[in-house]
Enzyme design. Sequence first.
Site, PDB file in Angstrom:
ATOM      1  N   ARG A 224       0.848  -1.185   0.000  1.00  0.00           N
ATOM      2  CA  ARG A 224       0.000   0.000   0.000  1.00  0.00           C
ATOM      3  C   ARG A 224       0.884   1.235   0.000  1.00  0.00           C
ATOM      4  O   ARG A 224       1.927   1.258   0.653  1.00  0.00           O
ATOM      5  CB  ARG A 224      -0.928   0.004   1.218  1.00  0.00           C
ATOM      6  CG  ARG A 224      -2.105  -0.931   1.093  1.00  0.00           C
ATOM      7  CD  ARG A 224      -3.087  -0.411   0.046  1.00  0.00           C
ATOM      8  NE  ARG A 224      -4.225  -1.295  -0.173  1.00  0.00           N
ATOM      9  CZ  ARG A 224      -4.289  -2.228  -1.103  1.00  0.00           C
ATOM     10  NH1 ARG A 224      -3.245  -2.435  -1.887  1.00  0.00           N
ATOM     11  NH2 ARG A 224      -5.372  -2.943  -1.255  1.00  0.00           N
ATOM     12  N   GLU A 253      -3.335   8.116  -5.701  1.00  0.00           N
ATOM     13  CA  GLU A 253      -3.335   7.560  -7.052  1.00  0.00           C
ATOM     14  C   GLU A 253      -4.537   8.094  -7.829  1.00  0.00           C
ATOM     15  O   GLU A 253      -5.602   8.314  -7.264  1.00  0.00           O
ATOM     16  CB  GLU A 253      -3.391   6.029  -6.996  1.00  0.00           C
ATOM     17  CG  GLU A 253      -2.184   5.405  -6.317  1.00  0.00           C
ATOM     18  CD  GLU A 253      -2.233   3.872  -6.295  1.00  0.00           C
ATOM     19  OE1 GLU A 253      -3.148   3.291  -6.924  1.00  0.00           O
ATOM     20  OE2 GLU A 253      -1.361   3.266  -5.656  1.00  0.00           O
ATOM     21  N   HIS A 272       0.338   0.918 -10.353  1.00  0.00           N
ATOM     22  CA  HIS A 272      -0.465  -0.041  -9.582  1.00  0.00           C
ATOM     23  C   HIS A 272      -0.935  -1.201 -10.467  1.00  0.00           C
ATOM     24  O   HIS A 272      -2.127  -1.490 -10.576  1.00  0.00           O
ATOM     25  CB  HIS A 272      -1.674   0.658  -8.952  1.00  0.00           C
ATOM     26  CG  HIS A 272      -2.192  -0.063  -7.735  1.00  0.00           C
ATOM     27  ND1 HIS A 272      -2.816   0.581  -6.688  1.00  0.00           N
ATOM     28  CD2 HIS A 272      -2.190  -1.390  -7.403  1.00  0.00           C
ATOM     29  CE1 HIS A 272      -3.186  -0.299  -5.767  1.00  0.00           C
ATOM     30  NE2 HIS A 272      -2.804  -1.498  -6.180  1.00  0.00           N
TER      31      HIS A 272
END
Length: 315
Positions: A224, A253, A272
């Site tokens: 994370r 993000e 990601h």
Amino acid sequence: MPTPTLLVLDAEPLPRLGRLTGRARIEHTDAAGLAERLPRADALLVWDFTSRAVRDAWPGEGPRPRWVHTASAGVDHLMCPELAASDTVVTNARGIFDQPIAEYVAALVLAMAKDLPRTLELQRERTWRHRESQKVAGSRAVVVGTGPIGRAIARTLGALDITTALVGRAPRTGVHGPEDLDRLLARADWVIAAAPLTDQTHGMFDARRFGLMQPSARFVNIGRGQLVVEDALAEALAKHWIAGAALDVFESEPLTPDSPLWQVPGLIVSPHMSGDIVGWRDELGSQFVELYELWAAGKPLENVVDKQRGYVPGH
């Protein structure tokens, strides 16, 4: 028995739930309509696993879904005090992303050891510059996080003959406790962050921890974004406290075009994507349908999250 109402917090492309035809009354919503629809739903599928709408829309007292499933490994985006205190069961997508993420980490390790980013830059410049690269066999890694993803990373790095230590919430056979982390960081060539986001792990990789690492060490975060103090990492790279890093997750993000992280020397940035292989959405959909069949039959669910800890226990 009435047909259960399944509410889906949508994201494109939509999940394939054809196998539930006639077995669930499927309704779809976006974040704006979630609060109104939640009290009427028996189950909630958080297909948009980047949304934090559940935290804002979750009802306090009164009707609410009996089961929430998120199509992600992490649950921090949906967990709130009201949900944690309720009798609603929460499940996650454990098992879908383990090996793809492990392969991605191995690819990053090899890319950094073999200086592949620089090779591609030199090719674009049409520059022939011979260099020496590093051997990964015999090096040492620390993987922080002992869930299925962390264990898959350890296995995959082991196949490259990298000696890997696992660090978890508490010590047990084959796993180091948090009290060993600093000592292990000081000796590691590779440090991999794969922990869930909890109060204990938030910001755990800060200036002090980067200062403990060897100047030759490299850091990878696929857990994370909030595990890392990003300014501290940027400083550690700029001052050559560590040799390189790769981030696949970020505090915010998507990473904005004006983020300074894009230009930090020695940092590999990816959007990601470490667990997203061809067909991953279909796997997520199939997993949910299998869980729905268990739930509808009154059988125990798999991947049940401990809502206080923020992850599936037992690792």
